[in-house]
Design a protein around this motif. Structure first.
Motif, PDB file in Angstrom:
ATOM      1  N   ARG A 284       0.686  -1.142  -0.305  1.00 29.64           N
ATOM      2  CA  ARG A 284      -0.023  -0.001  -0.136  1.00 29.64           C
ATOM      3  C   ARG A 284       0.805   1.114   0.107  1.00 29.64           C
ATOM      4  NH1 ARG A 284      -3.290   0.453   5.362  1.00 29.64           N
ATOM      5  NH2 ARG A 284      -1.181   0.668   5.935  1.00 29.64           N
ATOM      6  N   GLY A 285       0.673   2.075  -0.959  1.00 27.81           N
ATOM      7  CA  GLY A 285       1.304   3.254  -1.069  1.00 27.81           C
ATOM      8  C   GLY A 285       2.538   3.570  -1.628  1.00 27.81           C
ATOM      9  N   ARG A 286       2.967   4.463  -2.070  1.00 23.01           N
ATOM     10  CA  ARG A 286       4.208   4.768  -2.726  1.00 23.01           C
ATOM     11  C   ARG A 286       5.476   4.762  -1.820  1.00 23.01           C
ATOM     12  NH1 ARG A 286       4.923  10.548  -5.670  1.00 23.01           N
ATOM     13  NH2 ARG A 286       3.156   9.546  -6.548  1.00 23.01           N
ATOM     14  N   GLY A 287       5.505   5.067  -0.376  1.00 21.57           N
ATOM     15  CA  GLY A 287       6.453   4.586   0.510  1.00 21.57           C
ATOM     16  C   GLY A 287       6.678   3.422   0.758  1.00 21.57           C
ATOM     17  N   GLN A 288       5.759   2.435   0.854  1.00 23.12           N
ATOM     18  CA  GLN A 288       5.941   1.127   1.114  1.00 23.12           C
ATOM     19  C   GLN A 288       6.538   0.503  -0.214  1.00 23.12           C
ATOM     20  OE1 GLN A 288       2.281  -0.529   2.315  1.00 23.12           O
ATOM     21  NE2 GLN A 288       2.534   0.176   4.458  1.00 23.12           N
ATOM     22  N   ARG A 289       6.069   0.808  -1.408  1.00 25.81           N
ATOM     23  CA  ARG A 289       6.860   0.360  -2.529  1.00 25.81           C
ATOM     24  C   ARG A 289       8.357   0.686  -2.701  1.00 25.81           C
ATOM     25  NH1 ARG A 289       1.680   1.855  -4.908  1.00 25.81           N
ATOM     26  NH2 ARG A 289       2.708   3.642  -5.879  1.00 25.81           N
ATOM     27  N   ALA A 290       8.447   1.948  -2.446  1.00 26.44           N
ATOM     28  CA  ALA A 290       9.922   2.296  -2.296  1.00 26.44           C
ATOM     29  C   ALA A 290      10.890   1.413  -1.229  1.00 26.44           C
ATOM     30  CB  ALA A 290       9.959   3.827  -2.085  1.00 26.44           C
ATOM     31  N   ILE A 291      10.343   1.372  -0.249  1.00 28.64           N
ATOM     32  CA  ILE A 291      11.099   0.436   0.943  1.00 28.64           C
ATOM     33  C   ILE A 291      11.382  -0.888   0.147  1.00 28.64           C
ATOM     34  CG2 ILE A 291      11.126  -0.531   3.187  1.00 28.64           C
ATOM     35  CD1 ILE A 291       9.825   2.196   4.096  1.00 28.64           C
ATOM     36  N   VAL A 292      10.037  -1.588  -0.424  1.00 24.90           N
ATOM     37  CA  VAL A 292      10.109  -2.988  -0.815  1.00 24.90           C
ATOM     38  C   VAL A 292      11.299  -2.939  -2.079  1.00 24.90           C
ATOM     39  CG1 VAL A 292       8.952  -4.956  -1.965  1.00 24.90           C
ATOM     40  CG2 VAL A 292       7.997  -3.388   0.158  1.00 24.90           C
ATOM     41  N   LYS A 293      11.098  -2.062  -2.738  1.00 19.08           N
ATOM     42  CA  LYS A 293      12.071  -1.976  -3.893  1.00 19.08           C
ATOM     43  C   LYS A 293      13.494  -1.872  -3.592  1.00 19.08           C
ATOM     44  CE  LYS A 293      12.793   0.839  -8.316  1.00 19.08           C
ATOM     45  NZ  LYS A 293      12.590   1.930  -9.079  1.00 19.08           N
ATOM     46  N   ALA A 294      13.932  -0.964  -2.587  1.00 18.47           N
ATOM     47  CA  ALA A 294      15.172  -0.901  -1.908  1.00 18.47           C
ATOM     48  C   ALA A 294      15.659  -2.231  -1.474  1.00 18.47           C
ATOM     49  CB  ALA A 294      15.184   0.110  -0.999  1.00 18.47           C
ATOM     50  N   ILE A 295      14.838  -2.934  -0.749  1.00 17.57           N
ATOM     51  CA  ILE A 295      15.269  -4.192  -0.075  1.00 17.57           C
ATOM     52  C   ILE A 295      15.400  -5.036  -1.322  1.00 17.57           C
ATOM     53  CG2 ILE A 295      14.281  -6.273   1.237  1.00 17.57           C
ATOM     54  CD1 ILE A 295      12.528  -4.226   2.832  1.00 17.57           C
ATOM     55  N   VAL A 296      14.654  -5.202  -2.219  1.00 17.01           N
ATOM     56  CA  VAL A 296      15.107  -6.219  -3.477  1.00 17.01           C
ATOM     57  C   VAL A 296      16.286  -5.900  -4.003  1.00 17.01           C
ATOM     58  CG1 VAL A 296      13.953  -7.158  -5.395  1.00 17.01           C
ATOM     59  CG2 VAL A 296      12.353  -6.759  -3.654  1.00 17.01           C
ATOM     60  N   ALA A 297      16.500  -4.745  -4.302  1.00 24.46           N
ATOM     61  CA  ALA A 297      17.706  -4.315  -4.973  1.00 24.46           C
ATOM     62  C   ALA A 297      19.003  -4.638  -4.276  1.00 24.46           C
ATOM     63  CB  ALA A 297      17.777  -2.729  -5.298  1.00 24.46           C
ATOM     64  N   LYS A 298      18.808  -4.690  -2.805  1.00 23.30           N
ATOM     65  CA  LYS A 298      20.112  -5.029  -2.078  1.00 23.30           C
ATOM     66  C   LYS A 298      20.676  -6.389  -2.201  1.00 23.30           C
ATOM     67  CE  LYS A 298      19.468  -1.829   1.700  1.00 23.30           C
ATOM     68  NZ  LYS A 298      19.216  -1.999   3.199  1.00 23.30           N
ATOM     69  N   GLY A 299      19.670  -7.550  -2.702  1.00 20.71           N
ATOM     70  CA  GLY A 299      20.130  -8.812  -2.903  1.00 20.71           C
ATOM     71  C   GLY A 299      20.946  -9.304  -1.507  1.00 20.71           C
ATOM     72  N   ARG A 300      22.096  -9.898  -1.826  1.00 18.55           N
ATOM     73  CA  ARG A 300      22.867 -10.585  -0.532  1.00 18.55           C
ATOM     74  C   ARG A 300      23.060  -9.545   0.204  1.00 18.55           C
ATOM     75  NH1 ARG A 300      26.934 -15.191  -3.119  1.00 18.55           N
ATOM     76  NH2 ARG A 300      25.083 -16.110  -4.315  1.00 18.55           N
ATOM     77  N   ASP A 301      23.034  -8.196   0.429  1.00 15.22           N
ATOM     78  CA  ASP A 301      23.569  -7.136   1.250  1.00 15.22           C
ATOM     79  C   ASP A 301      22.282  -6.792   2.468  1.00 15.22           C
ATOM     80  OD1 ASP A 301      25.954  -6.889  -0.018  1.00 15.22           O
ATOM     81  OD2 ASP A 301      25.365  -5.433  -1.204  1.00 15.22           O
ATOM     82  N   ARG A 302      21.458  -7.801   2.147  1.00 18.05           N
ATOM     83  CA  ARG A 302      20.287  -7.267   3.087  1.00 18.05           C
ATOM     84  C   ARG A 302      20.532  -7.710   4.707  1.00 18.05           C
ATOM     85  NH1 ARG A 302      17.195 -10.826  -0.889  1.00 18.05           N
ATOM     86  NH2 ARG A 302      16.234  -9.496  -2.433  1.00 18.05           N
TER      87      ARG A 302
END
Length: 419
Positions: A284-302
């Motif tokens: 829900r919302g642009r802010g949550q999508r931005a956070i999920v997108k950043a988590i996915v982009a981190k890959g093994r660095d999560r």
């Protein structure tokens, strides 16, 4: 004092003009000579200034996040040069220069407010001294001197004498009680704001100069407000209490909706986000999508909280997408290990049990039996006894050649044994 006021005339004039405009609005509602009209005018001035400072606040957040990402490197420098403080400081400054970060960026909103603070101080001090300043003429000056906030005049201070307070039509007791309460509230709000940042939105396990600076500010600023607050007029205390409450609320909103990665606030946020996504099946919302997108982009660095979030979605049959959305996953459940490596957890199949007659006759299993134990229908009859005899060697049991470790295919000739 006149010399100092003249130096700040470039800011005192617009500040006094803004207060006068707000006073016209509130004066029509509560009366022009009331403390509500003048007090709310100062509160509205604070809100207007803080709205204008939102870009600086965003820059402050980015600078703080950048400092957080540098903490592992800062810890390495601290451990490498723990016996050489000068070299440690040089390496820290070099790291700041290379990454473009500044430890003092967290003080930007306070530094930007300083001119407005001094301007308001001189405006209220002029009111107490019965001097016109900026857009405040004599009629507005008389109205401001009559204004009382909970029995304390707008321009009164904790250190004022009883004669000076009596000239403002008030008692010294009411002035000191009101100013003392406001000073305590002002210092407490400042301490709670800084403590909230230190305990929820940073990693306190890493000891770096940045962390030490933040801890120092957590205790220094409230003490400064308590010491200098006794010399502030009531109107300035209203200003500073309002800006502290605004900062506290603004920071609570940021910590709740956009926490620092690796902090306790992020763990709580991702736990809430996991429950919401698993219940509704979408972000829900642009802010949550931005956070999920950043988590996915981190890959093994999560970090551990982000891996737990990804694993929670996988267990619910969902998968985070690169654009920040989630979709149903039709593949096997993928779970991330502690090092960030995705691993698939296949279902284990139990082999079927054979009956006693099948085990005695050597019949192969119905499923999962190695092909080396199955009899071939194309095998000639005369070769079967020989193969059976070779399989039943002493100490070998019923193991075939393939099971005993011999290679299939053409064998190399054995060398003659030496007698």
């Amino acid at each position: 004092m006149d010399t100092i006021a003249s130096l700040f005339s470039f800011i005192t004039t617009p500040v006094s003009w803004i207060i006068v405009q707000f006073h016209k609005v509130y004066g029509a509602i509560f009366g022009p000579d009331t403390g509500w009209a003048w007090g709310l005018s100062i509160v509205s001035l604070v809100i207007l200034i803080r709205i204008c400072l939102i870009p600086l606040f965003v820059k402050q957040i980015k600078a703080t996040r950048a400092m957080q990402t540098l903490q592992p490197e800062m810890k390495k420098i601290q451990e490498r040069y723990k016996n050489d403080k000068q070299r440690q400081s040089e390496e820290m400054m070099k790291l700041y220069k290379e990454t473009g970060t500044n430890p003092l960026s967290s003080c930007l909103p306070i530094l930007a407010q300083s001119p407005f603070f001094f301007a308001l101080y001189h405006v209220l001090n002029s009111i107490a001294n019965n001097d016109t300043i900026g857009a405040i003429n004599q009629s507005l000056l008389d109205s401001a001197q009559k204004a009382h906030i909970f029995g304390a005049p707008l321009a009164a201070k904790f250190t004022d004498s009883s004669e000076h307070v009596a000239g403002l039509d008030a008692s010294l007791t009411s002035v000191r009680v009101v100013t003392a309460i406001m000073i305590i509230l002002m210092s407490a709000s400042q301490f709670f704001t800084q403590r909230q940042l230190m305990t929820k939105n940073v990693d306190t396990t890493v000891k770096t100069p940045f962390m030490q600076q933040q801890k120092m500010l957590m205790y220094v600023f409230p003490i400064m407000f308590a010491v200098f607050g006794i010399n502030f007029p009531v109107g300035v205390l209203v200003y500073w209490l309002t800006t502290n409450v605004w900062t506290m609320g603004q920071q609570m909103y940021v910590i709740h909706n956009n926490p620092t990665p690796g902090s306790k606030a992020q763990a709580a946020y991702l736990e809430r986000l996991t429950k919401h996504v698993t219940n509704h099946g979408k972000v829900r919302g642009r802010g949550q999508r931005a956070i999920v997108k950043a988590i996915v982009a981190k890959g093994r660095d999560r970090n551990e909280y982000e891996r737990k979030f990804i694993n929670g979605l996988s267990k619910a049959g969902l998968a985070a997408q690169a654009d920040g959305t989630v979709a149903k996953s039709e593949t096997a459940v993928v779970v991330e290990s502690e090092d960030g490596t995705p691993t698939t957890a296949p279902k284990r199949q139990q082999p079927k049990r054979q009956s006693k007659s099948q085990r005695q006759s050597g019949a192969p299993k119905a499923a999962g039996e190695p092909t080396s134990l199955k009899k071939s229908d194309d095998e000639p009859e005369d070769a079967k006894p020989a193969a059976k005899k070779a399989a039943q060697k002493p100490g070998g049991g019923t193991r075939s050649k393939a099971q005993s470790g011999q290679r299939k295919g053409p064998q190399r000739p054995k060398s003659p044994s030496k007698k």
